[in-house]
Motif scaffolding. Structure first.
Motif, PDB file in Angstrom:
ATOM      1  N   GLY A 158      -3.428  23.550  -5.339  1.00 12.41           N
ATOM      2  CA  GLY A 158      -4.174  22.692  -4.416  1.00 12.41           C
ATOM      3  C   GLY A 158      -3.657  21.265  -4.407  1.00 12.41           C
ATOM      4  N   VAL A 159      -3.359  20.739  -5.589  1.00 10.85           N
ATOM      5  CA  VAL A 159      -2.842  19.372  -5.677  1.00 10.85           C
ATOM      6  C   VAL A 159      -1.510  19.261  -4.957  1.00 10.85           C
ATOM      7  CG1 VAL A 159      -1.971  17.602  -7.259  1.00 10.85           C
ATOM      8  CG2 VAL A 159      -4.081  18.812  -7.800  1.00 10.85           C
ATOM      9  N   TRP A 160      -0.595  20.205  -5.224  1.00 15.38           N
ATOM     10  CA  TRP A 160       0.716  20.156  -4.573  1.00 15.38           C
ATOM     11  C   TRP A 160       0.594  20.351  -3.065  1.00 15.38           C
ATOM     12  CZ3 TRP A 160       2.490  23.796  -8.923  1.00 15.38           C
ATOM     13  CH2 TRP A 160       2.820  23.046 -10.062  1.00 15.38           C
ATOM     14  N   GLY A 161      -0.347  21.175  -2.639  1.00 15.24           N
ATOM     15  CA  GLY A 161      -0.555  21.368  -1.206  1.00 15.24           C
ATOM     16  C   GLY A 161      -1.023  20.092  -0.527  1.00 15.24           C
ATOM     17  N   TYR A 173       0.798  -1.226   0.000  1.00 14.49           N
ATOM     18  CA  TYR A 173       0.000   0.000   0.000  1.00 14.49           C
ATOM     19  C   TYR A 173       0.835   1.283   0.000  1.00 14.49           C
ATOM     20  CZ  TYR A 173      -3.013   3.757   1.499  1.00 14.49           C
ATOM     21  OH  TYR A 173      -3.631   4.967   1.591  1.00 14.49           O
ATOM     22  N   PRO A 174       1.847   1.433   0.859  1.00 16.64           N
ATOM     23  CA  PRO A 174       2.633   2.677   0.827  1.00 16.64           C
ATOM     24  C   PRO A 174       3.322   2.911  -0.517  1.00 16.64           C
ATOM     25  CG  PRO A 174       3.072   1.481   2.847  1.00 16.64           C
ATOM     26  CD  PRO A 174       2.269   0.576   1.980  1.00 16.64           C
ATOM     27  N   SER A 175       3.800   1.854  -1.148  1.00 19.27           N
ATOM     28  CA  SER A 175       4.447   2.010  -2.448  1.00 19.27           C
ATOM     29  C   SER A 175       3.449   2.495  -3.496  1.00 19.27           C
ATOM     30  CB  SER A 175       5.061   0.682  -2.902  1.00 19.27           C
ATOM     31  OG  SER A 175       6.062   0.281  -2.006  1.00 19.27           O
ATOM     32  N   ILE A 176       2.277   1.917  -3.487  1.00 22.01           N
ATOM     33  CA  ILE A 176       1.243   2.326  -4.437  1.00 22.01           C
ATOM     34  C   ILE A 176       0.832   3.772  -4.171  1.00 22.01           C
ATOM     35  CG2 ILE A 176      -1.138   1.896  -5.169  1.00 22.01           C
ATOM     36  CD1 ILE A 176      -0.557  -1.111  -4.528  1.00 22.01           C
ATOM     37  N   LEU A 177       0.691   4.131  -2.902  1.00 18.29           N
ATOM     38  CA  LEU A 177       0.324   5.501  -2.548  1.00 18.29           C
ATOM     39  C   LEU A 177       1.371   6.494  -3.044  1.00 18.29           C
ATOM     40  CD1 LEU A 177      -1.482   7.534  -1.011  1.00 18.29           C
ATOM     41  CD2 LEU A 177      -0.056   7.082   0.992  1.00 18.29           C
ATOM     42  N   PHE A 182       7.264  19.789  -2.681  1.00 17.83           N
ATOM     43  CA  PHE A 182       5.879  20.016  -3.125  1.00 17.83           C
ATOM     44  C   PHE A 182       5.290  21.258  -2.465  1.00 17.83           C
ATOM     45  CE2 PHE A 182       6.050  15.286  -3.812  1.00 17.83           C
ATOM     46  CZ  PHE A 182       6.108  15.367  -5.194  1.00 17.83           C
ATOM     47  N   GLY A 183       5.625  21.474  -1.207  1.00 14.63           N
ATOM     48  CA  GLY A 183       5.177  22.684  -0.528  1.00 14.63           C
ATOM     49  C   GLY A 183       5.755  23.929  -1.179  1.00 14.63           C
ATOM     50  N   PHE A 184       7.029  23.875  -1.556  1.00 14.15           N
ATOM     51  CA  PHE A 184       7.678  24.978  -2.248  1.00 14.15           C
ATOM     52  C   PHE A 184       7.000  25.250  -3.587  1.00 14.15           C
ATOM     53  CE2 PHE A 184      10.847  26.252  -5.448  1.00 14.15           C
ATOM     54  CZ  PHE A 184      11.214  27.483  -4.947  1.00 14.15           C
ATOM     55  N   ALA A 185       6.707  24.190  -4.329  1.00 13.17           N
ATOM     56  CA  ALA A 185       6.036  24.352  -5.623  1.00 13.17           C
ATOM     57  C   ALA A 185       4.664  24.992  -5.446  1.00 13.17           C
ATOM     58  CB  ALA A 185       5.915  22.995  -6.325  1.00 13.17           C
ATOM     59  N   ALA A 186       3.922  24.546  -4.444  1.00 12.44           N
ATOM     60  CA  ALA A 186       2.592  25.115  -4.188  1.00 12.44           C
ATOM     61  C   ALA A 186       2.696  26.585  -3.806  1.00 12.44           C
ATOM     62  CB  ALA A 186       1.881  24.326  -3.085  1.00 12.44           C
ATOM     63  N   ILE A 189       0.140  15.079   2.698  1.00 18.34           N
ATOM     64  CA  ILE A 189       0.107  13.610   2.785  1.00 18.34           C
ATOM     65  C   ILE A 189       1.521  13.049   2.912  1.00 18.34           C
ATOM     66  CG2 ILE A 189      -0.451  11.498   1.512  1.00 18.34           C
ATOM     67  CD1 ILE A 189      -2.884  13.004   0.373  1.00 18.34           C
ATOM     68  N   VAL A 190       2.447  13.559   2.115  1.00 13.25           N
ATOM     69  CA  VAL A 190       3.826  13.059   2.170  1.00 13.25           C
ATOM     70  C   VAL A 190       4.478  13.434   3.497  1.00 13.25           C
ATOM     71  CG1 VAL A 190       6.102  13.178   1.087  1.00 13.25           C
ATOM     72  CG2 VAL A 190       4.062  13.008  -0.334  1.00 13.25           C
ATOM     73  N   ALA A 191       4.194  14.633   4.013  1.00 13.29           N
ATOM     74  CA  ALA A 191       4.754  15.032   5.310  1.00 13.29           C
ATOM     75  C   ALA A 191       4.248  14.112   6.420  1.00 13.29           C
ATOM     76  CB  ALA A 191       4.399  16.488   5.612  1.00 13.29           C
TER      77      ALA A 191
END
Length: 126
Positions: free
Chosen positions: A79-82, A55-59, A114-118, A87-89
């Motif tokens: 919104g997607v990157w946020g 599951y974690p790999s698929i996620l 991802f946070g930086f990109a958002a 989720i990753v954090a």
């Protein structure tokens, strides 16, 4: 509004980190499946635990694909990157607890990217 080069680089770097982590995690599937089959767990647990291990790999793969596809839809990219960042954090906490400092740090850095990109994409709109 098109994403800047730094946003594209951050997104692709974060996605590659997630894909590498997913590949390394999934590579342990056969060892986990074998270990579980040799254990004294109930037959029910022996049948479901190997699948749950994936599951974690698929996620991580799904999150990496979603973050990369967001480059094509700037209206929803922030919104997607946020969401991917959060989720990753949160998953990095599990990485620290269950895997140790290396997976935890890799996931935390990916979340930061991802946070930086958002943030950069949101500031571009203002």
């Amino acid at each position: 509004m098109k994403a800047s080069k730094t946003v594209v680089a951050a997104t692709l770097a974060g996605s590659l980190m997630l894909l590498a982590t997913a590949a390394l995690h999934a590579s342990g599937y056969s060892w986990i499946a074998e270990s579980i089959q040799e254990s004294d767990l109930s037959d029910f647990l022996k049948s479901i635990l190997p699948s749950l291990f994936l599951y974690p790999s698929i996620l991580m793969i799904v999150l990496a694909v979603a973050a990369t596809l967001a480059l094509r839809w700037p209206a929803v990219a922030t919104g997607v990157w946020g969401v991917v960042c959060v989720i990753v954090a949160l998953n990095s906490l599990l990485g620290f607890i269950l895997g140790g400092p290396v997976p935890g740090l890799v996931l935390l850095v990916a979340a930061g990217l991802f946070g930086f990109a958002a943030y950069r994409q949101a500031m571009k709109r203002v």
